[in-house]
Motif scaffolding. Structure first.
Motif, short mmCIF file in Angstrom:
data_model
loop_
_atom_site.label_atom_id
_atom_site.label_comp_id
_atom_site.label_asym_id
_atom_site.label_seq_id
_atom_site.Cartn_x
_atom_site.Cartn_y
_atom_site.Cartn_z
N GLU A 27 -26.66 76.82 153.75
CA GLU A 27 -25.94 77.48 152.66
C GLU A 27 -24.70 78.18 153.19
O GLU A 27 -24.68 78.62 154.34
CB GLU A 27 -26.83 78.51 151.95
CG GLU A 27 -28.07 77.91 151.30
CD GLU A 27 -28.93 78.96 150.63
OE1 GLU A 27 -28.61 79.34 149.48
OE2 GLU A 27 -29.91 79.39 151.26
N TYR A 28 -23.70 78.29 152.33
CA TYR A 28 -22.52 79.08 152.68
C TYR A 28 -21.97 79.71 151.41
O TYR A 28 -21.61 79.02 150.45
CB TYR A 28 -21.44 78.23 153.34
CG TYR A 28 -20.27 79.08 153.81
CD1 TYR A 28 -20.36 79.78 155.01
CD2 TYR A 28 -19.11 79.20 153.05
CE1 TYR A 28 -19.31 80.59 155.44
CE2 TYR A 28 -18.07 80.00 153.48
CZ TYR A 28 -18.17 80.69 154.67
OH TYR A 28 -17.14 81.50 155.08
N ASN A 29 -21.95 81.02 151.40
CA ASN A 29 -21.40 81.76 150.26
C ASN A 29 -20.78 83.05 150.81
O ASN A 29 -21.25 84.15 150.54
CB ASN A 29 -22.49 82.07 149.24
CG ASN A 29 -21.93 82.61 147.93
OD1 ASN A 29 -20.72 82.78 147.80
ND2 ASN A 29 -22.79 82.88 146.98
N ARG A 207 -13.11 80.62 147.48
CA ARG A 207 -14.51 80.90 147.18
C ARG A 207 -15.35 79.67 147.52
O ARG A 207 -14.97 78.55 147.21
CB ARG A 207 -14.70 81.27 145.70
CG ARG A 207 -14.11 82.61 145.33
CD ARG A 207 -14.41 82.97 143.87
NE ARG A 207 -13.78 82.02 142.96
CZ ARG A 207 -12.52 82.12 142.55
NH1 ARG A 207 -11.74 83.09 143.00
NH2 ARG A 207 -12.03 81.23 141.71
N ASP A 209 -19.42 78.10 147.48
CA ASP A 209 -20.81 78.19 147.03
C ASP A 209 -21.46 76.84 147.37
O ASP A 209 -21.42 75.91 146.58
CB ASP A 209 -20.90 78.48 145.54
CG ASP A 209 -22.33 78.71 145.08
OD1 ASP A 209 -23.21 78.86 145.96
OD2 ASP A 209 -22.58 78.74 143.86
N LYS A 211 -24.72 74.57 149.12
CA LYS A 211 -26.13 74.51 149.49
C LYS A 211 -26.52 73.04 149.67
O LYS A 211 -26.44 72.25 148.73
CB LYS A 211 -27.01 75.15 148.42
CG LYS A 211 -28.48 75.19 148.78
CD LYS A 211 -29.27 75.93 147.71
CE LYS A 211 -30.75 76.00 148.06
NZ LYS A 211 -31.53 76.71 147.01
#
Length: 239
Positions: A27-29, A207, A209, A211
């Motif tokens: 994940e990367y947020n 930004r 978001d 996964k």
């Protein structure tokens, strides 16, 4: 003989655990996250799980020790910050002198650096994620089961022209990532995958978001983690 039987039993148990199919979720947020799920049990690798609250850490003696430690830590942090500010001040003065010399020569000084995430940082983030997927596909392509849950990227910089150029680069990288995952032939329910890459000309901050879930056997997951760490370090060094 009993020792050999016990050792053999332990090795057999480890072998059976290693052959269980699990899932690595990347994940990367704003920050990277990595969770390994085996038999429905999640084990968070990144970021570290916050420590549990222990009553013994809140006794008067423990609180006093913590207060002294925090004061010492604060003093050290203040000294470090002061040194950093002094270094920053000297750097600014040096940059101003250089700019003044350029102005005297009739040249325009370069713009000051911003603390925000720049185009190189955005591309680097996408490359890191792609490198993990590439490692997984090349190493375990035939055994890999891929589930792309979310892949949302809003490209934004402080200039519209930069945003447009960067969008083209990121879109190309994401297309390569999608091709990598599709090449396995085991992409689960691709129609349900949520992929959205867009250029945001009204903002100046990107930004993410993201996964991505990859199903492998336990030993393959840990092999992937170690190999991906090496790839990530190489990508960071390249810049």
């Amino acid at each position: 003989m009993t020792g050999w039987i016990i050792a053999g039993g332990i090795l057999l148990l480890l072998f059976l655990i290693a052959m269980i199919r699990g899932e690595a979720v990347l994940e990367y947020n704003g920050e990277f996250g990595l969770t390994v799920r085996v038999a429905g049990i999640p084990v968070r690798i990144l970021p570290k799980k916050p420590k549990k609250v222990k009553i013994r850490n809140y006794t008067p003696e423990a609180l006093e020790r913590r207060r002294r430690a925090e004061e010492k830590k604060a003093a050290k942090k203040a000294a470090k910050k002061a040194a950093k500010e002094e270094k920053k001040k000297k750097k600014a003065e040096k940059a101003e002198k250089k700019a003044e010399r350029l102005r005297k020569k009739g040249k325009e000084p370069p713009p000051a650096e911003s603390g925000k995430q720049g185009p190189k940082d955005i591309l680097r983030t996408v490359k890191l994620i792609t490198s993990v997927a590439e490692t997984a596909v090349k190493r375990f392509g035939k055994h890999l089961r891929v589930r792309v849950a979310r892949l949302h990227i809003d490209i934004a910089t402080d200039e519209a022209a930069k945003t447009a150029v960067l969008f083209g680069g990121v879109a190309q990288a994401v297309a390569y990532l999608a091709a990598l995952l599709d090449a396995t032939g085991t992409l689960r329910a691709p129609a349900k995958s949520d992929v959205d890459v867009r250029a945001d000309f009204l903002s100046d901050s990107p930004r993410f978001d993201i996964k991505i879930g990859m199903s492998l056997r336990v030993w393959q997951i840990f092999d992937l983690i170690f190999r991906s760490a090496g790839r990530a370090i190489r990508e960071l060094i390249r810049g």
